[in-house]
Design an enzyme around this catalytic site. Structure first.
Site, mmCIF file in Angstrom:
data_model
loop_
_atom_site.group_PDB
_atom_site.id
_atom_site.type_symbol
_atom_site.label_atom_id
_atom_site.label_comp_id
_atom_site.label_asym_id
_atom_site.label_seq_id
_atom_site.Cartn_x
_atom_site.Cartn_y
_atom_site.Cartn_z
ATOM 1 N N ALA A 15 -9.312 3.506 16.151
ATOM 2 C CA ALA A 15 -9.381 4.578 17.146
ATOM 3 C C ALA A 15 -10.703 5.329 17.046
ATOM 4 O O ALA A 15 -11.340 5.642 18.063
ATOM 5 C CB ALA A 15 -8.206 5.540 16.959
ATOM 6 N N ARG A 272 12.063 -3.255 13.085
ATOM 7 C CA ARG A 272 11.791 -3.013 11.667
ATOM 8 C C ARG A 272 12.800 -2.088 11.009
ATOM 9 O O ARG A 272 13.119 -2.257 9.832
ATOM 10 C CB ARG A 272 10.376 -2.465 11.498
#
Length: 525
Positions: A15, A272
């Site tokens: 980012a 997950r």
């Protein structure tokens, strides 16, 4: 030492680098990292980039997979922005010299990971996607960008209008103060608050603590994703990517019996929070768990990073089983921001894992994190290039009374306590016990003249307090937040956000306040 510039970026992951490349066309940019530039979760990322770029796929399907995995605790408009902008950014990346893995006929090789309905995961170097992305971005950074490593940010500076106008850092040679028109947080997550983690050893949630102490709003801190498969040899040793199961690996017990059969329709590729919980339950009974890789041809060529990790830790892959255990992996919560990074503090921006934009819900979809860094890093940069203005007010605000430092546990004790009481499974008793050892929400500690190690430990405790307070307050199980006393979702908690700001905690039915939504409207809708 004082430095005045246009833009400061704290952090060195995808980012940060994506934003820096774009912003440097107009602004002077300084990137500050507290360690080496390769010490980031982006660099360690084994998975890949999830993007709907194939003919058999669509952004609509990717959005739906994201919502299902996160149990619909999302800002759905922001999810659409992520997926649609992400697909555009990834297509541009693939047309460049980025070394994406390809099939023998030259097409992009697309992998499958948990909770995805299509093969859409793009890799580079097999399981070294993050490493390849970081080097690709570093090599394409303009020379005029200033890179400062081993500088620890310990305080955000607000001016008399309560705008963020600078940051104070500690270096090996003393302290420095940076003043800038915009400060961007791209500091990553907080996995190292836990004893077992796939993150870098210094991922303590610094950026979240910095922003919270400065007065920024923070939310979704109860949602900490645990990855089901960290290599486990006398402790956690590193990540075994979900791509291994996408390629045919299976969770098995010591007798080779499949663990996920009958537990979820997607089996070994369930979301997950489901797979991590099942591995946790097995290990809580002192039963070892493994990934069976016997069905994966050419494993060492497909997964060179995992192969080296196993060899370095004495695991013989010829036996066909990798010993694993779950560990902290990703924080869905963070500093409330919109899709162009704007937070509740003017001129303080947040992007990547440190930010909470509502795109990950209660459980992040695999490989959406690199996508988030690329897509929102670019959107943030484009917005600043179009609308950014120079800061003219560097008159500091009135100093507020400060508290003495609260009592702090040793780092190792805090990490053990977090795993035991605010880990995969939480109980009211455990959370209350932990909370009694953590700082109060209203604490404003005086860090003047304190050493870096003590401030870093303080930041760990503050971020831990936010996680623990939120986990105790949300009296249900949803996604990655599992309470033993209440194992089901409670409709009363649907679309409810626990928000921390300026020493208070509130529950509200929207991610953004009404006045914030008006400011964010061009980016959100």
């Amino acid at each position: 030492m004082n430095i005045q510039t246009d833009i400061i970026i704290l952090g060195g992951g995808i980012a940060a680098l994506q934003a820096a490349r774009k912003l440097s066309t107009r602004f002077e940019v300084h990137i500050i990292t507290k360690s080496d530039i390769t010490m980031s979760s982006s660099y360690k990322a084994q998975g890949g980039i999830a993007a709907a770029v194939a003919d058999h796929d669509s952004t609509m399907l990717h959005v739906q997979d994201t919502l299902v995995a996160g149990e619909f605790h999302h800002h759905e408009d922001n999810v659409k922005v992520l997926v649609e902008q992400g697909a555009t950014v990834v297509k541009t990346l693939l047309q460049s010299e980025f070394p994406a893995d390809r099939t023998s006929d030259g097409n992009i090789s697309l992998g499958l990971e948990g909770a995805h309905s299509r093969f859409r995961i793009i890799h580079a170097g097999g399981d070294a996607t993050g490493k390849n992305m970081i080097y690709y971005y570093l090599n394409s950074l303009p020379k005029k960008i200033h890179l400062h490593t081993h500088e620890f940010a310990y305080e955000l500076i607000l001016n008399s209008a309560q705008e963020c106008c600078g940051v104070r850092v500690k270096t090996a040679r003393g302290e420095k103060t940076y003043f800038a028109s915009y400060i961007i947080l791209a500091t990553g997550g907080a996995g190292a608050l836990y004893e077992c983690t796939s993150n870098c050893a210094n991922s303590y949630g610094d950026g979240i603590a910095l922003a919270y102490l400065a007065g920024a709003a923070v939310t979704d801190m109860e949602f900490v994703q645990f990855h089901p498969s960290l290599l486990y040899v006398n402790g956690a040793r590193g990540l075994v990517s979900e791509a291994v199961r996408g390629a045919g690996g299976r969770f098995v017990d010591e007798h080779g019996q499949a663990i996920m059969d009958g537990k979820h329709p997607l089996g070994d590729l369930a979301p997950r929070h489901v797979t991590a919980y099942e591995m946790y339950k097995m290990r809580a009974q002192e039963k070892p768990v493994y990934i069976d890789i016997t069905n994966i041809e050419h494993f060492e060529q497909k997964f060179p990073t995992i192969t080296k990790l196993c060899h370095d830790n004495g695991v013989n892959l010829a036996h066909g089983k990798i010993p694993i255990a779950p560990g902290s992996h990703f924080l869905m919560g963070g500093v409330i921001a919109n899709t162009v990074g704007e937070t509740t503090i003017p001129r303080l921006l947040a992007v990547g894992e440190v930010a909470c934009t509502g795109v990950h819900g209660a459980n992040r979809l695999a490989s959406n994190s690199l996508l988030e860094g690329m897509a929102f890093g670019e959107l943030m940069a484009e917005n600043l290039l179009k609308y950014g203005t120079a800061q003219s007010n560097f008159v500091l605000g009135q100093p507020q009374p400060k508290d003495s430092l609260p009592s702090l546990m040793r780092k190792e004790d805090l990490q053990r306590e977090m795993l035991a009481n605010a880990g995969i499974v939480r109980s009211q008793k455990g959370l209350e016990t932990l909370l009694a050892k953590l700082p109060a929400l209203h604490v404003q500690p005086n860090v003047t003249n304190k050493p870096r190690e003590e401030i870093e430990l303080l930041f760990m405790h503050i971020t831990a307090a936010l996680i623990t307070n939120a986990a105790l307050t949300r009296t249900e199980s949803r996604g990655a937040h599992i309470r033993v006393e209440m194992e089901r979702k409670d409709q009363r908690w649907e679309k409810q956000w626990i928000v921390f700001q300026q020493g208070t905690m509130n529950v509200r039915n929207r991610l953004y306040e009404h006045n914030q939504a008006k400011t964010y409207a061009p980016a959100i809708f």
